[in-house]
Design a protein around this motif. Structure first.
Motif, PDB file in Angstrom:
ATOM      1  N   PHE A   1      64.014 -20.983  -2.083  1.00 24.93           N
ATOM      2  CA  PHE A   1      63.012 -22.479  -2.808  1.00 24.93           C
ATOM      3  C   PHE A   1      61.943 -22.730  -1.711  1.00 24.93           C
ATOM      4  CE2 PHE A   1      61.827 -26.316  -3.580  1.00 24.93           C
ATOM      5  CZ  PHE A   1      60.811 -25.863  -4.750  1.00 24.93           C
ATOM      6  N   TYR A   2      62.761 -23.053  -0.690  1.00 24.69           N
ATOM      7  CA  TYR A   2      61.933 -23.445   1.187  1.00 24.69           C
ATOM      8  C   TYR A   2      60.762 -22.706   1.772  1.00 24.69           C
ATOM      9  CZ  TYR A   2      64.974 -27.321  -0.579  1.00 24.69           C
ATOM     10  OH  TYR A   2      65.261 -28.272  -0.852  1.00 24.69           O
ATOM     11  N   VAL A   3      61.805 -21.479   1.362  1.00 25.11           N
ATOM     12  CA  VAL A   3      60.842 -20.477   2.394  1.00 25.11           C
ATOM     13  C   VAL A   3      60.117 -20.214   1.585  1.00 25.11           C
ATOM     14  CG1 VAL A   3      61.320 -17.453   2.320  1.00 25.11           C
ATOM     15  CG2 VAL A   3      62.803 -19.287   3.242  1.00 25.11           C
ATOM     16  N   PHE A   4      59.757 -19.434  -0.150  1.00 27.73           N
ATOM     17  CA  PHE A   4      58.732 -19.915  -1.256  1.00 27.73           C
ATOM     18  C   PHE A   4      57.730 -20.701  -0.894  1.00 27.73           C
ATOM     19  CE2 PHE A   4      56.821 -21.224  -4.616  1.00 27.73           C
ATOM     20  CZ  PHE A   4      55.734 -19.446  -5.326  1.00 27.73           C
ATOM     21  N   ASN A   5      58.255 -22.080  -0.914  1.00 29.62           N
ATOM     22  CA  ASN A   5      57.298 -23.204  -0.322  1.00 29.62           C
ATOM     23  C   ASN A   5      56.555 -23.389   0.505  1.00 29.62           C
ATOM     24  OD1 ASN A   5      56.346 -25.563  -1.057  1.00 29.62           O
ATOM     25  ND2 ASN A   5      57.846 -26.634   0.430  1.00 29.62           N
ATOM     26  N   GLU A   6      56.511 -23.003   2.064  1.00 30.06           N
ATOM     27  CA  GLU A   6      56.584 -22.394   3.502  1.00 30.06           C
ATOM     28  C   GLU A   6      55.516 -21.270   3.337  1.00 30.06           C
ATOM     29  OE1 GLU A   6      57.443 -20.581   7.348  1.00 30.06           O
ATOM     30  OE2 GLU A   6      59.092 -22.431   6.379  1.00 30.06           O
ATOM     31  N   LYS A   7      54.844 -20.443   2.121  1.00 29.58           N
ATOM     32  CA  LYS A   7      54.546 -19.343   2.227  1.00 29.58           C
ATOM     33  C   LYS A   7      53.703 -19.475   1.393  1.00 29.58           C
ATOM     34  CE  LYS A   7      57.865 -15.847   3.343  1.00 29.58           C
ATOM     35  NZ  LYS A   7      58.300 -13.917   2.866  1.00 29.58           N
ATOM     36  N   ILE A   8      54.202 -19.923   0.404  1.00 32.88           N
ATOM     37  CA  ILE A   8      52.553 -20.709  -0.495  1.00 32.88           C
ATOM     38  C   ILE A   8      51.759 -21.227  -0.039  1.00 32.88           C
ATOM     39  CG2 ILE A   8      53.307 -22.420  -2.093  1.00 32.88           C
ATOM     40  CD1 ILE A   8      52.349 -21.269  -4.275  1.00 32.88           C
ATOM     41  N   SER A   9      52.212 -22.546   1.115  1.00 38.02           N
ATOM     42  CA  SER A   9      51.677 -23.491   1.405  1.00 38.02           C
ATOM     43  C   SER A   9      50.726 -23.027   2.561  1.00 38.02           C
ATOM     44  CB  SER A   9      52.526 -24.368   2.420  1.00 38.02           C
ATOM     45  OG  SER A   9      53.274 -25.187   1.424  1.00 38.02           O
ATOM     46  N   GLU A  10      51.118 -21.627   3.209  1.00 35.07           N
ATOM     47  CA  GLU A  10      50.048 -20.533   4.160  1.00 35.07           C
ATOM     48  C   GLU A  10      49.145 -20.444   3.450  1.00 35.07           C
ATOM     49  OE1 GLU A  10      52.922 -18.248   6.035  1.00 35.07           O
ATOM     50  OE2 GLU A  10      54.043 -20.014   6.925  1.00 35.07           O
TER      51      GLU A  10
ATOM     52  N   LEU B 166      47.818 -21.183   0.460  1.00 27.94           N
ATOM     53  CA  LEU B 166      46.487 -22.178   0.017  1.00 27.94           C
ATOM     54  C   LEU B 166      45.889 -23.082   1.004  1.00 27.94           C
ATOM     55  CD1 LEU B 166      48.804 -23.837  -2.728  1.00 27.94           C
ATOM     56  CD2 LEU B 166      46.935 -22.962  -3.066  1.00 27.94           C
ATOM     57  N   ASN B 167      46.245 -23.209   2.232  1.00 24.58           N
ATOM     58  CA  ASN B 167      45.812 -23.374   3.427  1.00 24.58           C
ATOM     59  C   ASN B 167      44.638 -21.941   3.908  1.00 24.58           C
ATOM     60  OD1 ASN B 167      47.107 -25.551   3.931  1.00 24.58           O
ATOM     61  ND2 ASN B 167      48.361 -24.631   5.127  1.00 24.58           N
ATOM     62  N   ARG B 168      44.852 -20.926   3.310  1.00 20.78           N
ATOM     63  CA  ARG B 168      43.738 -19.789   3.862  1.00 20.78           C
ATOM     64  C   ARG B 168      42.210 -20.394   3.082  1.00 20.78           C
ATOM     65  NH1 ARG B 168      47.619 -15.108   2.961  1.00 20.78           N
ATOM     66  NH2 ARG B 168      49.172 -15.223   4.594  1.00 20.78           N
ATOM     67  N   GLU B 169      40.989 -19.468   3.046  1.00 22.99           N
ATOM     68  CA  GLU B 169      39.889 -19.745   1.961  1.00 22.99           C
ATOM     69  C   GLU B 169      40.624 -18.672   0.320  1.00 22.99           C
ATOM     70  OE1 GLU B 169      35.594 -19.689   2.944  1.00 22.99           O
ATOM     71  OE2 GLU B 169      36.879 -19.913   5.033  1.00 22.99           O
ATOM     72  N   LEU B 170      40.374 -19.468   0.206  1.00 21.91           N
ATOM     73  CA  LEU B 170      40.727 -18.853  -1.299  1.00 21.91           C
ATOM     74  C   LEU B 170      39.971 -18.983  -2.362  1.00 21.91           C
ATOM     75  CD1 LEU B 170      44.952 -19.444  -1.388  1.00 21.91           C
ATOM     76  CD2 LEU B 170      43.760 -17.243  -1.145  1.00 21.91           C
ATOM     77  N   SER B 171      39.586 -18.329  -3.456  1.00 25.79           N
ATOM     78  CA  SER B 171      38.816 -18.889  -5.026  1.00 25.79           C
ATOM     79  C   SER B 171      39.522 -20.094  -5.657  1.00 25.79           C
ATOM     80  CB  SER B 171      38.551 -17.780  -6.311  1.00 25.79           C
ATOM     81  OG  SER B 171      39.611 -17.284  -6.487  1.00 25.79           O
ATOM     82  N   PRO B 172      38.747 -20.780  -6.041  1.00 22.70           N
ATOM     83  CA  PRO B 172      39.042 -22.260  -7.298  1.00 22.70           C
ATOM     84  C   PRO B 172      40.262 -21.676  -8.124  1.00 22.70           C
ATOM     85  CG  PRO B 172      36.964 -22.357  -6.403  1.00 22.70           C
ATOM     86  CD  PRO B 172      36.903 -20.621  -6.266  1.00 22.70           C
ATOM     87  N   GLU B 173      40.255 -19.987  -8.413  1.00 24.84           N
ATOM     88  CA  GLU B 173      40.490 -19.612  -9.725  1.00 24.84           C
ATOM     89  C   GLU B 173      42.186 -19.293  -9.280  1.00 24.84           C
ATOM     90  OE1 GLU B 173      38.218 -18.738  -9.096  1.00 24.84           O
ATOM     91  OE2 GLU B 173      36.640 -19.930 -10.801  1.00 24.84           O
ATOM     92  N   THR B 174      41.857 -18.547  -7.919  1.00 30.08           N
ATOM     93  CA  THR B 174      43.507 -18.054  -7.246  1.00 30.08           C
ATOM     94  C   THR B 174      44.548 -19.263  -7.415  1.00 30.08           C
ATOM     95  OG1 THR B 174      42.177 -16.147  -6.731  1.00 30.08           O
ATOM     96  CG2 THR B 174      44.648 -17.016  -5.549  1.00 30.08           C
ATOM     97  N   GLU B 175      43.075 -20.866  -6.149  1.00 31.30           N
ATOM     98  CA  GLU B 175      44.398 -21.861  -5.996  1.00 31.30           C
ATOM     99  C   GLU B 175      44.801 -22.059  -7.349  1.00 31.30           C
ATOM    100  OE1 GLU B 175      43.408 -25.637  -3.575  1.00 31.30           O
ATOM    101  OE2 GLU B 175      41.815 -24.318  -3.540  1.00 31.30           O
ATOM    102  N   ALA B 176      44.365 -22.670  -7.679  1.00 32.31           N
ATOM    103  CA  ALA B 176      44.871 -23.110  -9.405  1.00 32.31           C
ATOM    104  C   ALA B 176      45.785 -22.052  -9.425  1.00 32.31           C
ATOM    105  CB  ALA B 176      43.419 -23.030 -10.010  1.00 32.31           C
ATOM    106  N   ALA B 177      46.074 -21.134  -9.668  1.00 29.93           N
ATOM    107  CA  ALA B 177      47.173 -19.918 -10.197  1.00 29.93           C
ATOM    108  C   ALA B 177      48.420 -20.288  -9.165  1.00 29.93           C
ATOM    109  CB  ALA B 177      46.362 -18.434 -10.415  1.00 29.93           C
ATOM    110  N   ALA B 178      48.177 -20.615  -8.137  1.00 28.06           N
ATOM    111  CA  ALA B 178      49.534 -20.216  -6.936  1.00 28.06           C
ATOM    112  C   ALA B 178      49.404 -21.785  -7.405  1.00 28.06           C
ATOM    113  CB  ALA B 178      48.580 -20.236  -5.918  1.00 28.06           C
ATOM    114  N   LEU B 179      49.263 -22.643  -7.635  1.00 29.82           N
ATOM    115  CA  LEU B 179      49.801 -24.649  -7.595  1.00 29.82           C
ATOM    116  C   LEU B 179      49.720 -24.360  -8.998  1.00 29.82           C
ATOM    117  CD1 LEU B 179      46.263 -26.611  -6.052  1.00 29.82           C
ATOM    118  CD2 LEU B 179      49.280 -26.502  -5.297  1.00 29.82           C
ATOM    119  N   LYS B 180      49.671 -23.653 -10.342  1.00 24.75           N
ATOM    120  CA  LYS B 180      50.463 -23.599 -11.272  1.00 24.75           C
ATOM    121  C   LYS B 180      51.835 -23.203 -11.222  1.00 24.75           C
ATOM    122  CE  LYS B 180      50.308 -22.955 -16.285  1.00 24.75           C
ATOM    123  NZ  LYS B 180      51.427 -22.459 -16.419  1.00 24.75           N
ATOM    124  N   LEU B 181      51.884 -22.004 -10.546  1.00 21.14           N
ATOM    125  CA  LEU B 181      53.610 -21.051  -9.901  1.00 21.14           C
ATOM    126  C   LEU B 181      53.932 -22.242  -9.192  1.00 21.14           C
ATOM    127  CD1 LEU B 181      54.450 -18.632  -9.946  1.00 21.14           C
ATOM    128  CD2 LEU B 181      53.393 -17.986  -8.081  1.00 21.14           C
TER     129      LEU B 181
END
Length: 121
Positions: free
Chosen positions: A58-67, A69-84
Motif C-alpha cells: 500500500f505504501y509503495v502504491f501511495n508513493e507511486k501515485i503521488s509521483e 500526480l506530481n507530473r503534468e496530467l489532464s484534470p480527468e486523469t488526476e481526478a480518476a487517480a485520486l478516486k482510485l
C-alpha cells in the motif's frame, strides 16, 4: 493497553475458556491485525470488523501515485487517480461495524472450520 476514557473508572476483566484450536485461530487473527488478543476480542465483541495491518505494498502504491500526480496530467486523469487512491485507501483501512447477526454467522463459520468436517449421521 486499553485506556479508559474516565480515569476514575476501573477496568473490568473477562475470563473465557477456548479450545487450543480456537486460541490458535484467535491469536493468528489478532497478530495479522497487529494488535493484542485482548484488543482484538474487545473490538470484535463490540461489533467492529478488524482488518489486517496495511501491507507494505500500500505504501509503495501511495508513493507511486503521488509521483504520478506530481507530473503534468489532464484534470480527468488526476481526478480518476485520486478516486482510485481514495477507493483503495477506504477498502484497506476502513473498519465498519458489523451487525450481531453477521458476527454470529462469521464466528460460527470459523468454529466449524476449526472443528473439522462433521461426520454424517
Amino acid at each position: 493497553m486499553y485506556m479508559n476514557r474516565n480515569p476514575k473508572e476501573k477496568p473490568c476483566r473477562l475470563y473465557l475458556r477456548v479450545s487450543p484450536q480456537e486460541k490458535k485461530k484467535i491469536t493468528e487473527l489478532a497478530e495479522s491485525c497487529g494488535i493484542p488478543v485482548a484488543e482484538y476480542l474487545r473490538k470484535r465483541a463490540l461489533g467492529y470488523t478488524v482488518k489486517a495491518v496495511v501491507p507494505d505494498a500500500f505504501y509503495v502504491f501511495n508513493e507511486k501515485i503521488s509521483e504520478l500526480l506530481n507530473r503534468e496530467l489532464s484534470p480527468e486523469t488526476e481526478a480518476a487517480a485520486l478516486k482510485l487512491f481514495d477507493d483503495i485507501y477506504a477498502e484497506i483501512t476502513d473498519a465498519p461495524k458489523q451487525s450481531k447477526k453477521e458476527i454470529i454467522r462469521e464466528v460460527a463459520q470459523w468454529q466449524a472450520q476449526a472443528s473439522g468436517p462433521s461426520s454424517p449421521d
